[in-house]
Design a protein around this motif. Structure first.
Motif, short mmCIF file in Angstrom:
data_model
loop_
_atom_site.label_atom_id
_atom_site.label_comp_id
_atom_site.label_asym_id
_atom_site.label_seq_id
_atom_site.Cartn_x
_atom_site.Cartn_y
_atom_site.Cartn_z
N GLY A 285 8.69 32.89 67.32
CA GLY A 285 8.19 31.69 67.99
C GLY A 285 8.22 30.46 67.08
N THR A 286 7.94 30.65 65.80
CA THR A 286 7.95 29.52 64.87
C THR A 286 9.35 28.94 64.72
OG1 THR A 286 6.05 30.34 63.64
CG2 THR A 286 7.54 28.87 62.47
N ILE A 287 10.33 29.79 64.58
CA ILE A 287 11.72 29.33 64.44
C ILE A 287 12.14 28.58 65.70
CG2 ILE A 287 14.12 30.11 64.29
CD1 ILE A 287 13.06 32.43 62.48
N LEU A 288 11.77 29.10 66.86
CA LEU A 288 12.15 28.45 68.12
C LEU A 288 11.43 27.12 68.28
CD1 LEU A 288 12.16 31.53 70.54
CD2 LEU A 288 14.10 30.45 69.39
N ALA A 289 10.18 27.06 67.89
CA ALA A 289 9.44 25.79 68.00
C ALA A 289 10.07 24.73 67.12
CB ALA A 289 7.97 26.01 67.62
N ALA A 290 10.50 25.12 65.93
CA ALA A 290 11.17 24.18 65.02
C ALA A 290 12.49 23.71 65.62
CB ALA A 290 11.40 24.83 63.67
N ALA A 291 13.25 24.65 66.18
CA ALA A 291 14.54 24.30 66.78
C ALA A 291 14.36 23.38 67.98
CB ALA A 291 15.29 25.57 67.19
N ASN A 292 13.35 23.66 68.80
CA ASN A 292 13.07 22.79 69.97
C ASN A 292 12.73 21.37 69.52
OD1 ASN A 292 13.43 24.84 71.89
ND2 ASN A 292 11.29 25.47 71.80
N ALA A 293 11.89 21.26 68.50
CA ALA A 293 11.47 19.94 68.03
C ALA A 293 12.65 19.17 67.47
CB ALA A 293 10.37 20.08 66.98
N LEU A 294 13.51 19.86 66.74
CA LEU A 294 14.68 19.21 66.16
C LEU A 294 15.61 18.67 67.25
CD1 LEU A 294 16.63 18.88 63.54
CD2 LEU A 294 17.72 20.92 64.47
N ILE A 295 15.99 19.53 68.19
CA ILE A 295 17.00 19.13 69.17
C ILE A 295 16.45 18.12 70.17
CG2 ILE A 295 16.59 20.91 70.94
CD1 ILE A 295 20.00 19.80 69.46
N ALA A 296 15.14 18.02 70.27
CA ALA A 296 14.54 17.03 71.18
C ALA A 296 14.88 15.60 70.77
CB ALA A 296 13.02 17.23 71.23
N HIS A 297 15.33 15.41 69.53
CA HIS A 297 15.71 14.08 69.07
C HIS A 297 17.07 13.65 69.61
CE1 HIS A 297 12.41 14.82 66.26
NE2 HIS A 297 12.40 13.52 66.02
N ASN A 298 17.81 14.56 70.23
CA ASN A 298 19.07 14.19 70.87
C ASN A 298 18.78 13.61 72.25
OD1 ASN A 298 20.64 14.94 68.75
ND2 ASN A 298 21.72 16.59 69.80
N ARG A 299 19.36 12.48 72.53
CA ARG A 299 19.11 11.83 73.82
C ARG A 299 19.99 12.38 74.92
NH1 ARG A 299 18.58 5.45 71.92
NH2 ARG A 299 16.77 5.73 70.56
N GLU A 300 21.25 12.66 74.59
CA GLU A 300 22.21 13.10 75.61
C GLU A 300 22.17 14.62 75.75
OE1 GLU A 300 23.97 11.11 77.52
OE2 GLU A 300 23.23 9.29 76.58
N ARG A 301 21.20 15.14 76.45
CA ARG A 301 21.11 16.58 76.67
C ARG A 301 20.51 16.85 78.04
NH1 ARG A 301 15.88 18.80 74.68
NH2 ARG A 301 16.98 20.77 74.43
N LEU A 302 20.80 18.03 78.55
CA LEU A 302 20.33 18.41 79.87
C LEU A 302 18.91 18.97 79.83
CD1 LEU A 302 23.65 20.02 81.14
CD2 LEU A 302 22.70 17.81 81.76
N GLY A 303 18.48 19.41 78.67
CA GLY A 303 17.07 19.76 78.49
C GLY A 303 16.71 21.19 78.78
N LYS A 304 16.08 21.82 77.82
CA LYS A 304 15.45 23.14 77.97
C LYS A 304 14.59 23.38 76.75
CE LYS A 304 19.54 25.50 76.28
NZ LYS A 304 20.13 24.18 76.04
N ASN A 305 13.72 24.37 76.82
CA ASN A 305 12.76 24.63 75.75
C ASN A 305 12.70 26.13 75.50
OD1 ASN A 305 11.04 22.92 74.09
ND2 ASN A 305 9.35 24.18 74.84
N LEU A 306 13.21 26.58 74.37
CA LEU A 306 13.24 28.01 74.09
C LEU A 306 11.85 28.53 73.74
CD1 LEU A 306 16.47 28.36 71.89
CD2 LEU A 306 16.22 28.62 74.36
N TRP A 307 11.58 29.77 74.15
CA TRP A 307 10.31 30.41 73.82
C TRP A 307 10.53 31.91 73.69
CZ3 TRP A 307 8.25 34.07 77.20
CH2 TRP A 307 8.82 34.10 78.49
#
Length: 757
Positions: A285-307
């Protein structure tokens, strides 16, 4: 197990995708979310429940390995072999179509496929006919392949205002004509010609539209313009198009892939059902939370949140190394501790942005005699551009080296052909002289004329001038001159095959290797000792495929793989993200996606590291932590700290870095911002030697030597410096010292004669 039971075992979004009614669907499949399982179960569902005939199904993948895996897994899900179903790569399916409809495609029935080597041989002949000695066959092939990936014929190439492009377009035209005459098609032609088949033969296209009622596409984010056009032309109004991909893992824009195809999909196909696969079955979960936070800085994305429901796991370790050698030492020590605890080496991976970064880790692993494998690439000293540069250095050291002579006489290309080389070989055999001696005698005796004489004379002059210029110079300067004056660096900087930048980085890293080299062979000069060292390093430690060895690879090579322990190294501004991407929003977003891919390769343990200084072109320069580290929330990171040592004062850290202890220890973050590029002081004092608080016990000071990392010492030849590393014990102890005037040097402690400064 029945298909119904298999479907019940899927999670709700997976089940929703697999059992979707016969309509166009876009499945956003996050890393580790089971996309292959969804694809294969979807095909089984279509056959068993929707009663689709296997011959009505077309499944497209990007690799033959993925296609074979898909066929095998489908065979396990349906009771009878699904004969008639087409499963393959874009190019494999295009080839099948062209074989079946060769006449409609304007081909001969026995057309032959050119592989990459055949293609370049043909282009080499065309270059000779055109009298062009400046372009390389690989450059021309890259240009032609890129145009075909965009769906362009030679007549479509815009040459307005581009002289070089006009020459390339003419070569493309001649290449097309030669292929037509010889009944040959290259890899790119397969897809281009089959797409033209859809456009020019609507009756045939409609036949396949009626046949393939269900089209499934894997790794949709990696499609290029031509592949997407091919799919759009094949998919009719009644086609069920099922596209699976992840826009957050779109990392191949540099080779023509267009992530915007995923965004266009919903606009170009009506009534698209979008399903998000967000449950991850790989990482904590920690690795996924870090990855989610990082990729959220991209504006051009369709959006999803790994868990994940597998628990948080341990924090991500962050290590701030003094330099790249300290970084490599730390990583290798962690791997030693990992294997000492009974874990396999093959479950530890070192991931880096560019191939040039592998050298420091290869060297550290070899020093510790740890087997490793460079996945999807070659070891540093085995790379072609490195062997070319070393061949020039070998000629500087010994002009009688015929192997080195033959390797570089026409590298970079200087118009010296095989016939001329055969003549030199023959003369050398007949006279019993080295080829260099034969060449100088022929030039002096006037035995050569015209363009050949000019080209050979230029090469001879180059080697003579290099030998004279390198006489008595430091090894680093000899490497710099050989790479620069030979034209190797300029040659690779002009590469248009997408690999030139990496080759230039490798050449720069060779200069760094030369600057760090310490000659421990009293009876050899520095250059000869370095060349021997390079030859030996190209040897033993590389593990065979499948052996238990540490995995080294670029982040691009790591996609699709997973490891229990991952080291993501060199996460610094200008390196990752790369310097070229910093001012380009689209490139920067792709770099961030690449970092996201790196983070999500780790199953259990992840360590991110960066160096506070790094050697570039042989000079130590300050470095700063990447913005990607800043984008990971502090609560997911813990810094690997020293035990019982005093941290470096804030005033001596490069500006824009992180405050020591700011992660997981109640400290505050620095005021880093992407706009700051001053880099701070270059003359930083090294911190005390870091002893990992992760899984290493603290190391006792070296009582025999009385020296420690961070101590100032004096050397009889190199003057004053600072100890940056210590290795070994007793008489085999080696010490690395950064000298003010001579740079970083590795010395045998019992021979160095160091005294406290």
């Amino acid at each position: 197990m029945s298909l119904e039971r298999q479907i019940e075992r899927l999670n709700p979004p997976q089940r929703e995708a697999v059992t979707a009614p016969g309509q166009t669907a876009l499945v956003l499949a996050g890393a580790g979310s089971g996309k292959t399982r969804v694809l294969t179960h979807r095909i089984a569902w279509l056959i068993e429940v929707e009663r689709a005939a296997p011959l009505e199904i077309l499944a497209v993948t990007f690799t033959n390995k993925a296609a074979a895996e898909m066929r095998e897994r489908i065979g396990q899900l349906v009771p009878l072999p699904p004969r008639g179903m087409w499963v393959g790569t874009f190019h494999g399916i295009a080839h099948r179509l062209l074989r079946a409809h060769w006449r409609d495609a304007g081909l001969s029935e026995t057309f032959q496929i050119l592989d990459s080597d055949d293609q370049q041989r043909l282009i080499k002949r065309l270059l000779k006919e055109l009298g062009d000695e400046t372009l390389k066959p690989a450059q021309v092939a890259a240009f032609i392949n890129a145009r075909k990936d965009e769906g362009q014929r030679a007549r479509h190439v815009d040459t307005q205002g581009f002289a070089d492009r006009a020459v390339l377009a003419e070569l493309y035209r001649r290449y097309e004509a030669a292929c037509e005459r010889g009944g040959m098609v290259d890899f790119g032609e397969l897809l281009l010609r089959s797409n033209e088949l859809w456009v020019q033969q609507p009756v045939l296209r409609d036949h396949y539209r009626r046949r393939f009622r269900h089209i499934l596409v894997d790794e949709f984010q990696d499609t290029n313009a031509l592949q997407y056009a091919w799919l759009r032309n094949l998919a009719g109004p009644d086609t069920s198009l099922f596209a699976v991909g992840d826009d957050d893992q779109a990392i191949y824009g540099w080779r023509g892939a267009k992530v915007e195809n995923m965004r266009e999909f919903e606009r170009q196909f009506p009534n698209v059902k979008v399903v998000r696969l967000e449950q991850n079955y790989r990482s904590t979960g920690t690795i996924l939370a870090a990855a989610n936070a990082l990729i959220a800085h991209n504006r051009e994305r369709l959006g999803k949140n790994l868990w994940s429901d597998a628990g948080s796991g341990e924090p991500i370790r962050l290590y701030a190394a003094y330099n790249e050698q300290d970084e490599a030492r730390f990583v290798v020590e962690q791997i030693e501790a990992w294997t000492a605890a009974g874990n396999p080496r093959s479950e530890a991976a070192i991931l880096y942005r560019s191939n040039a970064q592998s050298r420091a880790f290869e060297e550290a692993l070899m020093v510790r005699r740890i087997k490793y494998r460079v996945y999807g690439g070659q070891r540093f000293f085995d790379r072609a551009e490195i062997r070319d540069a070393l061949a020039y250095l070998r000629l500087i050291a010994n002009p009688a080296d015929d192997t080195a002579f033959e390797r570089v006489i026409n590298q970079p290309p200087r118009g010296i052909g095989d016939k001329t080389l055969d003549t030199l070989r023959g003369e050398a055999r007949a006279s019993g002289l080295p080829m260099w001696e034969v060449l100088t005698r022929l030039l002096q005796g006037g035995g050569l004329t015209g363009r050949t004489a000019a080209a050979l004379g230029g090469f001879a002059q180059l080697i003579q001038s290099l030998r004279a210029a390198c006489q008595g110079q430091p090894l680093m300067d000899q490497a710099l001159m050989a790479i620069r004056d030979s034209g190797l660096k300029e040659h690779h900087a002009k590469d248009v095959d997408g690999r030139g930048e990496g080759r230039v980085e490798n050449l720069d890293e060779l200069v760094n290797a030369a600057s760090l080299f310490v000659n421990e062979e009293e009876d050899l000069d520095e250059l000869t000792a370095f060349l021997s060292h390079a030859a030996l390093e190209a040897g033993d430690a590389q593990g065979e495929a499948g052996a238990d060895c540490v995995q080294l690879m670029t982040l691009h090579s790591a996609k699709g793989l997973e490891f229990r322990q991952v080291f993501l190294v060199g996460v610094e501004e200008g390196l990752f993200p790369s310097q070229r991407s910093i001012d380009d929003p689209a490139r920067l977003e792709e770099e961030r996606r690449l970092c996201y891919v790196g983070l999500t390769r780790a199953r259990e343990r992840l360590c991110v590291s960066y160096a506070e200084s790094r050697r570039i072109h042989g000079e130590t320069r300050p470095a700063m932590a990447s913005r990607f580290i800043e984008e990971i929330p502090a609560e997911h990171l813990t810094e690997v700290r020293l035990r019982g040592t005093v941290d470096r004062p804030m005033s001596t850290r490069p500006s824009g870095g992180f405050e020591r202890g700011s992660y997981g220890h109640g400290g505050s973050r620095s005021d880093w911002s992407p706009g700051r590029r001053d880099g701070g002081r270059a003359d930083l004092q090294p911190p005390p030697r870091r002893v990992s608080a992760w899984n290493d016990p603290p190391k006792a000071p070296d009582s025999d030597s009385g020296l420690w990392v961070g101590q100032r010492v004096r050397h009889g030849k190199f003057g004053e410096g600072v100890i940056t590393d210590l290795e070994g014990q007793g008489p085999r102890t080696r010490v690395q010292v950064k000298f003010a005037g001579a740079g970083s040097k590795w010395l045998m402690l019992d021979m160095a004669g160091l005294t406290p400064a």
